[in-house]
Write an enzyme that holds these catalytic residues in place. Structure first.
Site, PDB file in Angstrom:
ATOM      1  N   ARG A  94     -13.934  -7.493   0.369  1.00  0.00           N
ATOM      2  CA  ARG A  94     -13.103  -7.306   1.576  1.00  0.00           C
ATOM      3  C   ARG A  94     -12.636  -5.846   1.669  1.00  0.00           C
ATOM      4  O   ARG A  94     -12.237  -5.240   0.681  1.00  0.00           O
ATOM      5  CB  ARG A  94     -11.902  -8.257   1.496  1.00  0.00           C
ATOM      6  CG  ARG A  94     -10.916  -8.134   2.675  1.00  0.00           C
ATOM      7  CD  ARG A  94      -9.753  -7.243   2.337  1.00  0.00           C
ATOM      8  NE  ARG A  94      -8.778  -7.163   3.422  1.00  0.00           N
ATOM      9  CZ  ARG A  94      -7.818  -6.253   3.502  1.00  0.00           C
ATOM     10  NH1 ARG A  94      -7.690  -5.349   2.556  1.00  0.00           N
ATOM     11  NH2 ARG A  94      -6.986  -6.249   4.503  1.00  0.00           N
TER      12      ARG A  94
ATOM     13  N   THR B  75       0.851  -1.182   0.000  1.00  0.00           N
ATOM     14  CA  THR B  75       0.000   0.000   0.000  1.00  0.00           C
ATOM     15  C   THR B  75       0.889   1.235   0.000  1.00  0.00           C
ATOM     16  O   THR B  75       2.011   1.168   0.483  1.00  0.00           O
ATOM     17  CB  THR B  75      -0.831  -0.042   1.302  1.00  0.00           C
ATOM     18  OG1 THR B  75      -1.831  -1.044   1.123  1.00  0.00           O
ATOM     19  CG2 THR B  75      -1.479   1.251   1.675  1.00  0.00           C
TER      20      THR B  75
ATOM     21  N   ASP C  80      -7.899  -1.590   6.336  1.00  0.00           N
ATOM     22  CA  ASP C  80      -7.827  -0.388   7.182  1.00  0.00           C
ATOM     23  C   ASP C  80      -7.781   0.921   6.392  1.00  0.00           C
ATOM     24  O   ASP C  80      -8.203   1.975   6.884  1.00  0.00           O
ATOM     25  CB  ASP C  80      -6.558  -0.445   8.044  1.00  0.00           C
ATOM     26  CG  ASP C  80      -5.300  -0.513   7.169  1.00  0.00           C
ATOM     27  OD1 ASP C  80      -5.164  -1.490   6.413  1.00  0.00           O
ATOM     28  OD2 ASP C  80      -4.475   0.421   7.217  1.00  0.00           O
TER      29      ASP C  80
ATOM     30  N   GLY D 188       0.089  -2.470   6.324  1.00  0.00           N
ATOM     31  CA  GLY D 188       0.181  -3.745   7.032  1.00  0.00           C
ATOM     32  C   GLY D 188      -1.109  -4.506   6.887  1.00  0.00           C
ATOM     33  O   GLY D 188      -1.928  -4.193   6.018  1.00  0.00           O
TER      34      GLY D 188
HETATM   35  N1  ASP Z   1      -3.267  -2.188   4.828  1.00  0.00           N
HETATM   36  C1  ASP Z   1      -3.636  -2.688   3.536  1.00  0.00           C
HETATM   37  C2  ASP Z   1      -4.913  -3.484   3.650  1.00  0.00           C
HETATM   38  O1  ASP Z   1      -5.059  -4.244   4.566  1.00  0.00           O
HETATM   39  C3  ASP Z   1      -2.584  -3.540   2.915  1.00  0.00           C
HETATM   40  C4  ASP Z   1      -1.211  -2.903   2.819  1.00  0.00           C
HETATM   41  O2  ASP Z   1      -0.789  -2.168   3.716  1.00  0.00           O
HETATM   42  O3  ASP Z   1      -0.518  -3.168   1.822  1.00  0.00           O
HETATM   43  O4  ASP Z   1      -5.746  -3.401   2.766  1.00  0.00           O
END
Ligand code: ASP
Length: 292
Positions: free
Chosen positions: A187, A159, A190, A211
């Site tokens: 889905r 992300t 965060d 994360g």
């Molecule tokens: N936090 C993001 C999510 O759960 C994934 C990421 O940080 O790459 O959608």
């Protein structure tokens, strides 16, 4: 003035190309601050460059959901007005971060795909290019449970996010994602949840997270880290918030900044492609401070 950006926390070493792109995005984002632009404008441009690069799990490089569709999430927040905007599951447009800003200025704070798409169309946002064969083939391999690939994807979050402070001392935070690997259609992580993936309050600090969204949501990590900056420096605040993630068995990273210009770049994972610039230097690394 200061701008910080990241390209995701994870267990896999970031590529040189990804680090170079973060540097380029930081330079472009900082030039907006130098031109008297706001922290919000700066983080949006920084994130849009990362979305457009195809190198991160955001914009044109985003993960596919299990039904082969890209549904993008993004959020922005301004520390001065406590204004926030977010889009969830946006389909067909490549810069959800721009859509999130549009939502912020609308009467609403969060729009899911149906409404976010209408606004993206109305504001002439650029459409997402057609899916390429390579991306579709990767989903096929992931679905078939190709062990090595599944392990890489489970440990790698890419992300993108940014936080900044502008010449007026205002803060802003933003984040954009394609979610995680092998996610069920629908889905939500965060990133588009204000307080979980992003938070900005001039009185405390601005934070953008990366994360495993399922863990970050449970801790409201961005708000947790921001509140901890009340009367405390970003480094101990970020460490305390990430320890909370570790206490529930989670993995995450975050970038945090206070109005004083003090900041933290921290992660529980081995790496977090990230960097900052204050106009004098641009520092980009595979990772900064790891919290155990
Ligand atoms: N936090 C993001 C999510 O759960 C994934 C990421 O940080 O790459 O959608």
């Amino acid at each position: 003035m200061l701008l910080i950006a990241h390209g995701g926390a994870g267990g896999r070493k970031p590529t040189k190309t990804a680090l170079k792109k973060i540097k380029e995005a930081l330079k472009a984002g900082y030039s907006i601050l130098e031109g008297k632009g706001s922290a919000l404008a700066s983080i949006i441009e920084t994130i849009a460059i990362l979305e457009d690069s195809g190198l991160f799990n955001a914009g044109t490089g985003a993960n596919l959901q299990l039904d082969g569709v890209r549904r993008l999430d993004a959020a922005v927040m301004e520390g001065a007005r406590l204004e926030a905007g977010s889009v969830i599951g946006l389909e067909g447009y490549k810069n959800p971060i721009r859509a999130a800003e549009i939502v912020m200025e609308s009467p609403h704070k969060i729009l899911t795909n149906i409404g976010a798409k209408v606004l993206s169309f109305a504001y002439d946002l650029e459409p997402m290019p057609e899916l390429d064969e390579k991306t579709l083939a990767r989903l096929k391999r992931l679905k078939a449970g190709e062990h090595e690939l599944v392990e890489i994807f489970k440990k790698h979050f890419s992300t993108v996010g940014a936080v900044a402070i502008d010449r007026d001392g205002d803060l802003a935070a933003g984040s954009s994602t394609g979610g995680v690997a092998l996610m069920l259609p629908g889905r939500v992580g965060d990133t588009p949840i204000i307080g979980a993936g992003v938070y900005a309050d001039n009185a405390t600090g601005a934070v953008a997270c990366t994360g495993k969204g399922e863990d970050i949501i449970r801790v409201c990590l961005a708000k947790e880290a921001s509140m901890r900056m009340c009367g405390s420096a970003p480094i101990p605040a970020a460490r305390g918030a990430l320890k909370k993630i570790l206490s529930i068995g989670g993995e995450a990273g975050l970038i945090a900044i206070k109005r004083t210009g003090a900041f933290a770049i921290m992660h529980t994972t081995a790496y977090m492609a990230s960097g900052y610039t204050n106009g004098k230097e641009v520092v980009v690394k595979e990772g900064f401070t790891m919290v155990k």
